[in-house]
Enzyme design. Structure first.
Site, PDB file in Angstrom:
ATOM      1  N   SER A  93      28.879 -26.793 -28.266  1.00 57.17           N
ATOM      2  CA  SER A  93      29.948 -27.798 -28.209  1.00 57.17           C
ATOM      3  C   SER A  93      30.642 -27.712 -26.859  1.00 57.17           C
ATOM      4  O   SER A  93      30.695 -26.635 -26.241  1.00 57.17           O
ATOM      5  CB  SER A  93      30.976 -27.548 -29.318  1.00 57.17           C
ATOM      6  OG  SER A  93      32.138 -28.331 -29.124  1.00 57.17           O
TER       7      SER A  93
ATOM      8  N   TYR B 225      36.632 -21.914 -33.540  1.00 54.99           N
ATOM      9  CA  TYR B 225      35.454 -22.766 -33.315  1.00 54.99           C
ATOM     10  C   TYR B 225      34.984 -22.659 -31.861  1.00 54.99           C
ATOM     11  O   TYR B 225      33.792 -22.496 -31.598  1.00 54.99           O
ATOM     12  CB  TYR B 225      35.806 -24.212 -33.646  1.00 54.99           C
ATOM     13  CG  TYR B 225      34.650 -25.177 -33.547  1.00 54.99           C
ATOM     14  CD1 TYR B 225      33.628 -25.177 -34.492  1.00 54.99           C
ATOM     15  CD2 TYR B 225      34.588 -26.101 -32.514  1.00 54.99           C
ATOM     16  CE1 TYR B 225      32.567 -26.066 -34.408  1.00 54.99           C
ATOM     17  CE2 TYR B 225      33.541 -27.000 -32.419  1.00 54.99           C
ATOM     18  CZ  TYR B 225      32.531 -26.985 -33.368  1.00 54.99           C
ATOM     19  OH  TYR B 225      31.488 -27.865 -33.267  1.00 54.99           O
TER      20      TYR B 225
END
Length: 250
Positions: free
Chosen positions: A146, A160
């Site tokens: 990501s 995350y």
């Protein structure tokens, strides 16, 4: 350029973890369209998995849906073994399974922390370990990271972001380990994309002004990068974390 290089994946076998929805499902569709036999895992979305498998089969593709919780090490290993047993080989591993649970550091639950790491990082490592005995030279390992590995962007994304930073670092190390065996290892780093993880109108309204092209991405656009990295055309790319974000980080 050698004439043998081709985008075709005919005769190849791929496993996509977390393949029933979003970027995973788009990747299953694209790899199948390019000629690969594709297995994919799903955790709780059984109905979506069945629909996707039926769609691939109706188009003439070879597909296998496998229920497996990526937090379960034995289930991940079993999914790899089932893929190799069903199709006779394994050429492409796409570690796409991932979860996102936001929260500020003050009271972030450690059980959630552990599950995020287990699904987003440990499962990818375990799947790679399990896949290697089945992979030959020319094998491809691709993991979904990501852009949060580079820019968290909003409060509540520290855990995350940490897991996706770990993916980028692991990718570089594994490229060194596996390069001598002719296996490439890369990560993709999607920016804001129209998936379940970014489904709310509020979320998209916040991110749209940050996009250089004025919109969030589509799952099939991200899948096109996965397909390229899975193809013979990408043989000189390894150890990379390739951003596909519509200019979010520009």
């Amino acid at each position: 350029m050698p004439s043998s290089l081709s985008y075709s994946l005919a005769g190849k076998v791929a496993l996509v973890t977390g393949g029933s929805r979003g970027i995973g499902a788009a990747t299953v569709r694209r790899l199948s369209k390019d000629g690969a036999a594709v297995a994919f895992t799903y955790s709780a979305s059984g109905e979506q998995a069945a629909k996707l498998a039926a769609e691939i089969e109706s188009a003439g593709g070879r597909v296998l849906a496998i229920q497996a919780d990526s937090a379960d090490v034995d289930a991940v290993r079993a999914a790899v073994a089932e893929t190799a047993n069903a199709f006779g080989r394994l050429d492409i591993l796409v570690n796409n399974a991932g979860i996102l649970v936001r929260g500020l550091v003050d009271d972030y639950d450690l059980a959630t922390f552990d599950r995020m790491f287990d699904v987003n990082v440990r499962a990818a490592f375990v799947a790679i370990q399990a896949a290697l005995p089945h992979m030959q030279s020319g094998g491809r390992i691709i993991t979904t990271g990501s852009v949060t590995a580079e820019r968290s962007g909003f409060p509540g994304s520290s855990v995350y972001s940490m897991t996706k930073g770990a993916i980028a670092s692991m990718t570089r190390g594994l490229a060194r380990d596996l390069g001598p065996r002719g296996i490439t290892v890369n990560a993709i780093q999607p920016g804001p994309t129209a998936t379940d993880m970014n489904s709310s109108e509020e979320s998209r309204a916040l991110t749209k002004p940050l996009m250089a092209i004025g919109r969030v991405g589509e799952d099939y656009e991200v899948a096109s990068l996965v397909a390229y990295l899975a193809s013979p055309e990408s043989s000189f790319i390894t150890g990379s974390a390739l951003t596909i974000d519509g200019g979010y980080l520009a």
